[in-house]
Enzyme design. Sequence first.
Site, PDB file in Angstrom:
ATOM      1  CE  LYS A  79      -3.979  -0.379   4.693  1.00  0.00           C
ATOM      2  NZ  LYS A  79      -5.282   0.281   4.956  1.00  0.00           N
ATOM      3  CG  HIS A 103      -2.120  -0.841   1.117  1.00  0.00           C
ATOM      4  ND1 HIS A 103      -2.091  -2.184   1.408  1.00  0.00           N
ATOM      5  CD2 HIS A 103      -3.396  -0.572   0.730  1.00  0.00           C
ATOM      6  CE1 HIS A 103      -3.292  -2.709   1.220  1.00  0.00           C
ATOM      7  NE2 HIS A 103      -4.099  -1.748   0.804  1.00  0.00           N
TER       8      HIS A 103
END
Length: 223
Positions: A136, A132
């Site tokens: 995040k 990600h």
Amino acid sequence: MIKIALCGYKGRMGGRIEFFVSQDPDIRVLSRIDAEDVTSGAFDDVDVVIDFSSAVGTTEHIREAVAKGKPLVLGTTGLSSDQEAEISRAASKIALLKSANMSLGVNVLLKMIEETASALGDSYSISIEETHHVHKKDSPSGTALMMKKAAAKNFDGEINVLAHREGEVVGDHKIVFEGKEETLTFFHHAKSRDVFARGAIAAAKWIVGRKAGLYTMQDVLFG
């Protein structure tokens, strides 16, 4: 017309949800809540609450939804064990759909993972890898944990999860079933956050009028 309260409207997901709602004549955002806003009264005239806020604010939103008897679609991740317990209690009083990933493709994949683990048995090892964007906060991702949980329903061995944080990657998830004679790999690549926003709206439409209980996107897709 379905009226929604959107929690976390200033965030990336909140913005995309609001955009797609504006394109849909069957649903509209009636109230908007973010970190600095007071939740009390914000759910009074809505049909459903969508929460993509933060772990800090989610508990208050859950409690307010219960107090007002409003169904809740919860996409916030990184929740504590106490918050998970709060969700279970809330689901005894309201319809609550919780999913770390609202993508239709990911939720089809979860069903495939469960069935694959059952079919192959413990003679295959299982590993999960996810990537990600660097912003995040939770690691591993909620989606990776959902994949692990799906596999573990029919698998007794250890399942390792490897997490990466790189650039602006929306979300990549891979699960590998490794046998002596073959390797089976499933891979999901999210091209944009729009796939999560569309799924959240589909979930909001589905949950209105449902009886109290804890639901997932599997219920939306497969009944």
